[in-house]
Design an enzyme around this catalytic site. Sequence first.
Site, PDB file in Angstrom:
ATOM      1  N   CYS A  94       0.845  -1.193   0.000  1.00 17.07           N
ATOM      2  CA  CYS A  94       0.000   0.000   0.000  1.00 17.07           C
ATOM      3  C   CYS A  94       0.879   1.241   0.000  1.00 17.07           C
ATOM      4  CB  CYS A  94      -0.908  -0.002   1.224  1.00 17.07           C
ATOM      5  SG  CYS A  94      -2.044   1.402   1.293  1.00 17.07           S
ATOM      6  N   HIS A 137      -8.968  -3.590  -2.689  1.00 20.44           N
ATOM      7  CA  HIS A 137      -8.082  -2.793  -1.832  1.00 20.44           C
ATOM      8  C   HIS A 137      -8.464  -1.318  -1.894  1.00 20.44           C
ATOM      9  CE1 HIS A 137      -3.952  -1.752  -0.214  1.00 20.44           C
ATOM     10  NE2 HIS A 137      -4.288  -0.614  -0.800  1.00 20.44           N
ATOM     11  N   GLU A 138      -8.635  -0.782  -3.103  1.00 14.78           N
ATOM     12  CA  GLU A 138      -8.919   0.653  -3.257  1.00 14.78           C
ATOM     13  C   GLU A 138     -10.315   1.015  -2.765  1.00 14.78           C
ATOM     14  OE1 GLU A 138      -6.422   2.404  -3.665  1.00 14.78           O
ATOM     15  OE2 GLU A 138      -5.043   1.020  -4.627  1.00 14.78           O
ATOM     16  N   HIS A 141     -10.308   1.464   0.872  1.00 14.64           N
ATOM     17  CA  HIS A 141      -9.824   2.796   1.262  1.00 14.64           C
ATOM     18  C   HIS A 141     -10.962   3.808   1.291  1.00 14.64           C
ATOM     19  CE1 HIS A 141      -5.493   2.846   1.779  1.00 14.64           C
ATOM     20  NE2 HIS A 141      -5.311   2.129   0.682  1.00 14.64           N
TER      21      HIS A 141
END
Length: 184
Positions: A94, A137-138, A141
Amino acid sequence: MKRPVLILGDPLLRRKCAAVEDFSDPLLKEEIEDLKEALELFRKEHGFGRGIAAPQIGIPGRLVALNLGKGAFVIANPEIISRSPETFTLWDDCMSFPDLMVRVRRNRSVSIRYRDEKGALQEWTDIGRAESELLQHEIDHLDGVLAVDREIGTGDIIYMTEYRKHKDLYDGQCDYSIVPTTGT
């Protein structure tokens, strides 16, 4: 760089981002360019980075910049509309903790709905494993969730230097290894 990448511990990384509503807003166009710039500068400096979410540079909107090897582009308001039942494990990196690797579990494939940079509704279905894990993953966020929150078990956060020294050992603990993108 106009906006530096925020590092693990910054409270802005933990906020849930608001949906992008007005695609004609000049501020949005500036934020999109800032996000692309942050991604490209990070790639040049660190040699990795396929995506960055807006909160990683302090923008509270649901935006993600991606570079899958053919240049940066931005998706807005991405939402996962389906997930494969099959999962896999990987060591995830990351930009907000570039010195760490975290072993996580992700769905093998997802399908998403999003808006492109002009605001047009798009769907991306049956996404392959590499892009699927990246998008999961994004999108995490955008909800204030970090890879360190998804650590599979104790001992599944390691330094990048140790991962690189013992890459075969660590990759043998997972089903998949991230392959950095090349190109612009």
